[in-house]
Design an enzyme around this catalytic site. Structure first.
Site, short mmCIF file in Angstrom:
data_model
loop_
_atom_site.label_atom_id
_atom_site.label_comp_id
_atom_site.label_asym_id
_atom_site.label_seq_id
_atom_site.Cartn_x
_atom_site.Cartn_y
_atom_site.Cartn_z
N ASP A 231 -8.34 2.71 -5.74
CA ASP A 231 -7.64 3.80 -4.33
C ASP A 231 -7.62 6.00 -5.03
O ASP A 231 -7.41 6.10 -6.18
CB ASP A 231 -6.25 3.60 -4.82
CG ASP A 231 -4.94 4.22 -4.11
OD1 ASP A 231 -6.02 4.85 -3.13
OD2 ASP A 231 -4.53 4.35 -4.76
N GLU B 35 -9.58 1.54 0.24
CA GLU B 35 -8.87 1.43 1.18
C GLU B 35 -9.49 2.52 2.16
O GLU B 35 -9.61 3.76 1.85
CB GLU B 35 -7.51 2.09 0.89
CG GLU B 35 -6.23 1.34 2.09
CD GLU B 35 -4.63 1.88 1.71
OE1 GLU B 35 -4.59 0.55 1.16
OE2 GLU B 35 -4.07 2.39 2.53
N ASP C 159 -1.21 3.90 -8.25
CA ASP C 159 -1.64 3.31 -7.55
C ASP C 159 -2.99 2.19 -8.03
O ASP C 159 -3.89 1.97 -7.47
CB ASP C 159 -2.84 5.16 -8.28
CG ASP C 159 -1.73 6.11 -7.61
OD1 ASP C 159 -2.52 6.19 -5.96
OD2 ASP C 159 -1.30 6.98 -8.42
#
EC number: 3.1.21.10
Lengths: 165, 165
Positions: free
Chosen positions: B7, B67, B139
């Site tokens: 992330d 992502e 995160d």
């Protein structure tokens, strides 16, 4: 010193190498690195990184300079630019160079004399300051402009007896 | 296979490593890489790159997943995120891993079962799917969630007799 100016972009990254001895400048080389638009993003970033590494190994610049970024109105474009810019800054810094970042206004002022110069004026002035240079395209011209700015800033800093970036 | 979920962020990059054997998952490690806000951007990117390289050398993941990005309304934030994301994608791809990119909705659907799950629901479900994992922060939880998504996608692709990313 040999200065590498860089104008990052995911599709096209302009680069320009100049030799600077105080305020005396000469052109070494310039070009534009293109990545395959059909390739996946990670592969494009790897290709950009590899091309920059080759360039730095071949020319052994002693300093690098990148324009501070114009944030695009389109957030997807800003993200793309950011990803390429991250790779460019990383590559230059990992090679042990200090990387100067200069606002677009300062680059224009440094090259043309006015902060609101047009792209064409910058291009024309770069060609005048670096006689004999065959400029590969607009991104290469921008990269040479930021390299020239870095040279001017270094020369001024030296004249003032200190080093700034 | 060992999957590294990431992330990316300039200030904090979450990471999570899981072991996946078909749909059976287990937790290996997770954490958050922080860079010095006081340092210059190129140095922060070098620090992020070095921490990722250490992580990959230590754990030898066989795949990576990130992502797809939420584009922030603030263009300066998008640019910062883009720069960090470029370094993260480059590092993973340079290590020879294929890097899967998944939309936030797909990650939520894959982990929680619904595409509009809250951050808390994702965190809670990650903790349930990976019993014993001590999650370093939000995160790291997001990084583990994208690693889980990658494992599910790989398992489905295998069941269908093909490999997708």
């Amino acid at each position: 010193m040999i200065i590498l100016g860089l104008d990052p972009g995911l599709g096209t990254t302009g680069w320009g190498l100049i030799f600077a001895d105080g305020n005396r400048l000469s052109h070494i080389a310039n070009g534009q690195i293109r990545t395959e638009t059909a390739a996946a993003l990670p592969e494009r970033l790897v290709a950009l990184d590899a091309a920059l590494t080759d360039l730095i190994l071949e020319h052994r610049p002693t300093g690098a300079a990148v324009e501070e970024v114009f944030v695009n109105a389109n957030p997807q474009s800003t993200l793309k630019l950011g990803q390429a810019r991250g790779v460019v800054l990383l590559n230059a810094a990992r090679s042990g160079m200090q990387v100067g970042e200069y606002a677009a206004r300062l680059v224009k002022k440094s090259v043309v004399g006015v902060g609101n110069a047009s792209k064409d004026q910058v291009h024309a002035m770069v060609a005048r300051l670096l006689p004999g240079a065959k400029i590969s395209g607009p991104d290469a011209a921008d990269a040479l402009a930021v390299a020239i700015t870095h040279a001017h800033m270094q020369a001024s800093a030296k004249a003032l007896g200190r080093v700034r970036f």
